[in-house]
Design a protein around this motif. Structure first.
Motif, mmCIF file in Angstrom:
data_model
loop_
_atom_site.group_PDB
_atom_site.id
_atom_site.type_symbol
_atom_site.label_atom_id
_atom_site.label_comp_id
_atom_site.label_asym_id
_atom_site.label_seq_id
_atom_site.Cartn_x
_atom_site.Cartn_y
_atom_site.Cartn_z
ATOM 1 N N ASP A 4 -8.114 -7.261 -0.985
ATOM 2 C CA ASP A 4 -7.701 -6.204 -1.905
ATOM 3 C C ASP A 4 -6.910 -5.131 -1.159
ATOM 4 O O ASP A 4 -6.905 -5.070 0.062
ATOM 5 C CB ASP A 4 -8.904 -5.578 -2.623
ATOM 6 N N TRP A 5 -6.206 -4.313 -1.951
ATOM 7 C CA TRP A 5 -5.549 -3.125 -1.418
ATOM 8 C C TRP A 5 -6.565 -2.013 -1.471
ATOM 9 O O TRP A 5 -7.289 -1.866 -2.462
ATOM 10 C CB TRP A 5 -4.326 -2.756 -2.259
ATOM 11 N N LYS B 162 -4.090 -12.392 -1.709
ATOM 12 C CA LYS B 162 -3.145 -12.732 -0.635
ATOM 13 C C LYS B 162 -2.378 -11.539 -0.092
ATOM 14 O O LYS B 162 -1.786 -11.617 0.976
ATOM 15 C CB LYS B 162 -2.140 -13.783 -1.123
ATOM 16 N N GLY B 163 -2.345 -10.447 -0.820
ATOM 17 C CA GLY B 163 -1.617 -9.269 -0.368
ATOM 18 C C GLY B 163 -0.125 -9.522 -0.223
ATOM 19 O O GLY B 163 0.531 -8.970 0.641
ATOM 20 N N ARG B 164 0.421 -10.348 -1.081
ATOM 21 C CA ARG B 164 1.836 -10.725 -0.974
ATOM 22 C C ARG B 164 2.793 -9.624 -1.388
ATOM 23 O O ARG B 164 3.924 -9.584 -0.936
ATOM 24 C CB ARG B 164 2.099 -11.982 -1.792
ATOM 25 N N ARG B 165 2.350 -8.749 -2.287
ATOM 26 C CA ARG B 165 3.223 -7.678 -2.771
ATOM 27 C C ARG B 165 2.496 -6.345 -2.668
ATOM 28 O O ARG B 165 1.313 -6.265 -2.954
ATOM 29 C CB ARG B 165 3.573 -7.903 -4.240
ATOM 30 N N PRO B 166 3.218 -5.299 -2.306
ATOM 31 C CA PRO B 166 2.572 -3.982 -2.326
ATOM 32 C C PRO B 166 2.260 -3.582 -3.769
ATOM 33 O O PRO B 166 2.893 -4.074 -4.704
ATOM 34 C CB PRO B 166 3.612 -3.056 -1.698
ATOM 35 N N PRO B 167 1.291 -2.706 -3.983
ATOM 36 C CA PRO B 167 0.863 -2.361 -5.337
ATOM 37 C C PRO B 167 1.910 -1.682 -6.201
ATOM 38 O O PRO B 167 1.716 -1.523 -7.384
ATOM 39 C CB PRO B 167 -0.334 -1.437 -5.125
ATOM 40 N N TRP B 168 3.026 -1.265 -5.635
ATOM 41 C CA TRP B 168 4.078 -0.645 -6.451
ATOM 42 C C TRP B 168 5.195 -1.638 -6.759
ATOM 43 O O TRP B 168 6.164 -1.283 -7.407
ATOM 44 C CB TRP B 168 4.660 0.584 -5.755
ATOM 45 N N ALA B 169 5.075 -2.882 -6.298
ATOM 46 C CA ALA B 169 6.120 -3.880 -6.520
ATOM 47 C C ALA B 169 6.301 -4.155 -8.012
ATOM 48 O O ALA B 169 5.364 -4.049 -8.802
ATOM 49 C CB ALA B 169 5.788 -5.176 -5.795
ATOM 50 N N ARG B 170 7.519 -4.505 -8.353
ATOM 51 C CA ARG B 170 7.816 -4.836 -9.743
ATOM 52 C C ARG B 170 6.928 -5.993 -10.190
ATOM 53 O O ARG B 170 6.684 -6.922 -9.432
ATOM 54 C CB ARG B 170 9.283 -5.235 -9.829
ATOM 55 N N PHE B 171 6.418 -5.943 -11.379
ATOM 56 C CA PHE B 171 5.529 -6.928 -11.979
ATOM 57 C C PHE B 171 4.124 -6.907 -11.379
ATOM 58 O O PHE B 171 3.293 -7.703 -11.734
ATOM 59 C CB PHE B 171 6.096 -8.361 -11.894
ATOM 60 N N MET B 172 3.857 -6.017 -10.445
ATOM 61 C CA MET B 172 2.519 -5.887 -9.875
ATOM 62 C C MET B 172 1.808 -4.778 -10.625
ATOM 63 O O MET B 172 2.187 -3.621 -10.527
ATOM 64 C CB MET B 172 2.627 -5.564 -8.385
ATOM 65 N N ARG B 173 0.852 -5.114 -11.406
ATOM 66 C CA ARG B 173 0.075 -4.115 -12.139
ATOM 67 C C ARG B 173 -1.404 -4.301 -11.779
ATOM 68 O O ARG B 173 -2.173 -4.876 -12.541
ATOM 69 C CB ARG B 173 0.274 -4.256 -13.628
ATOM 70 N N PRO B 174 -1.786 -3.806 -10.617
ATOM 71 C CA PRO B 174 -3.166 -4.029 -10.175
ATOM 72 C C PRO B 174 -4.175 -3.256 -11.011
ATOM 73 O O PRO B 174 -3.861 -2.215 -11.578
ATOM 74 C CB PRO B 174 -3.163 -3.521 -8.736
ATOM 75 N N GLN B 175 -5.363 -3.795 -11.082
ATOM 76 C CA GLN B 175 -6.483 -3.134 -11.748
ATOM 77 C C GLN B 175 -7.209 -2.308 -10.695
ATOM 78 O O GLN B 175 -7.977 -2.847 -9.901
ATOM 79 C CB GLN B 175 -7.436 -4.185 -12.344
ATOM 80 N N TRP B 176 -6.948 -1.026 -10.655
ATOM 81 C CA TRP B 176 -7.567 -0.161 -9.665
ATOM 82 C C TRP B 176 -8.974 0.222 -10.087
ATOM 83 O O TRP B 176 -9.256 0.434 -11.258
ATOM 84 C CB TRP B 176 -6.749 1.112 -9.475
ATOM 85 N N ARG B 177 -9.848 0.321 -9.096
ATOM 86 C CA ARG B 177 -11.201 0.839 -9.293
ATOM 87 C C ARG B 177 -11.379 2.002 -8.333
ATOM 88 O O ARG B 177 -11.165 1.851 -7.138
ATOM 89 C CB ARG B 177 -12.241 -0.244 -9.054
ATOM 90 N N LEU B 178 -11.719 3.158 -8.886
ATOM 91 C CA LEU B 178 -11.892 4.377 -8.103
ATOM 92 C C LEU B 178 -13.361 4.741 -8.031
ATOM 93 O O LEU B 178 -14.103 4.524 -8.998
ATOM 94 C CB LEU B 178 -11.128 5.540 -8.739
ATOM 95 N N VAL C 51 0.933 4.124 -8.035
ATOM 96 C CA VAL C 51 1.251 4.123 -6.608
ATOM 97 C C VAL C 51 2.744 3.887 -6.475
ATOM 98 O O VAL C 51 3.292 2.969 -7.075
ATOM 99 C CB VAL C 51 0.478 3.008 -5.869
ATOM 100 N N GLU C 52 3.412 4.730 -5.699
ATOM 101 C CA GLU C 52 4.832 4.541 -5.473
ATOM 102 C C GLU C 52 5.160 4.801 -4.011
ATOM 103 O O GLU C 52 4.459 5.564 -3.338
ATOM 104 C CB GLU C 52 5.685 5.434 -6.364
ATOM 105 N N ALA C 53 6.172 4.158 -3.538
ATOM 106 C CA ALA C 53 6.599 4.321 -2.140
ATOM 107 C C ALA C 53 7.749 5.309 -2.086
ATOM 108 O O ALA C 53 8.637 5.292 -2.931
ATOM 109 C CB ALA C 53 7.034 2.988 -1.573
ATOM 110 N N ARG C 54 7.712 6.164 -1.077
ATOM 111 C CA ARG C 54 8.802 7.096 -0.816
ATOM 112 C C ARG C 54 9.091 7.078 0.668
ATOM 113 O O ARG C 54 8.184 6.905 1.474
ATOM 114 C CB ARG C 54 8.412 8.514 -1.215
ATOM 115 N N ALA C 55 10.326 7.308 1.009
ATOM 116 C CA ALA C 55 10.678 7.401 2.418
ATOM 117 C C ALA C 55 10.029 8.638 3.008
ATOM 118 O O ALA C 55 9.844 9.648 2.327
ATOM 119 C CB ALA C 55 12.195 7.476 2.582
ATOM 120 N N PHE C 56 9.644 8.546 4.261
ATOM 121 C CA PHE C 56 9.012 9.666 4.944
ATOM 122 C C PHE C 56 9.906 10.897 4.872
ATOM 123 O O PHE C 56 11.094 10.821 5.134
ATOM 124 C CB PHE C 56 8.732 9.299 6.402
ATOM 125 N N GLY C 57 9.346 12.016 4.462
ATOM 126 C CA GLY C 57 10.107 13.251 4.377
ATOM 127 C C GLY C 57 10.627 13.558 2.986
ATOM 128 O O GLY C 57 11.144 14.641 2.748
#
Length: 87
Positions: A28-29, A49-65, A80-86
């Motif tokens: 899991d992530w 398998k961790g093949r795609r990061p959780p923000w990848a297109r078509f990736m809609r993970p079921q998060w548990r907090l 969850v979204e990725a941004r460049a540092f800074g």
């Protein structure tokens, strides 16, 4: 981050001591304060398998907090979204 964790990239939340990484042990992530498979986490989303990061297109993970009042992980929407540092 410059290092791989379990053969996958790991990420750090800017301005907070939180990391996002894939756990080989649990398949899991995780969002946690340490980059450790067996450490406590504040949230997780299954991805065997961790093949795609959780923000990848078509990736809609079921998060548990972690819900401290319920003392268990509960299903929640999490964006969850990725941004460049800074950015």
């Amino acid at each position: 981050l410059d290092e791989l964790v379990n053969g996958k990239p790991a990420y750090m939340k800017s301005g907070a001591d939180l990391f996002l990484f894939w756990s080989r042990e649990f398949g899991d992530w995780k969002i946690a304060q340490r980059l450790e498979d067996d450490g406590a986490c504040v949230a997780y989303a299954a991805d065997q398998k961790g093949r795609r990061p959780p923000w990848a297109r078509f990736m809609r993970p079921q998060w548990r907090l972690w819900d401290a009042s319920a003392r268990r992980f509960v299903r929640r929407r999490l964006s969850v979204e990725a941004r460049a540092f800074g950015d």
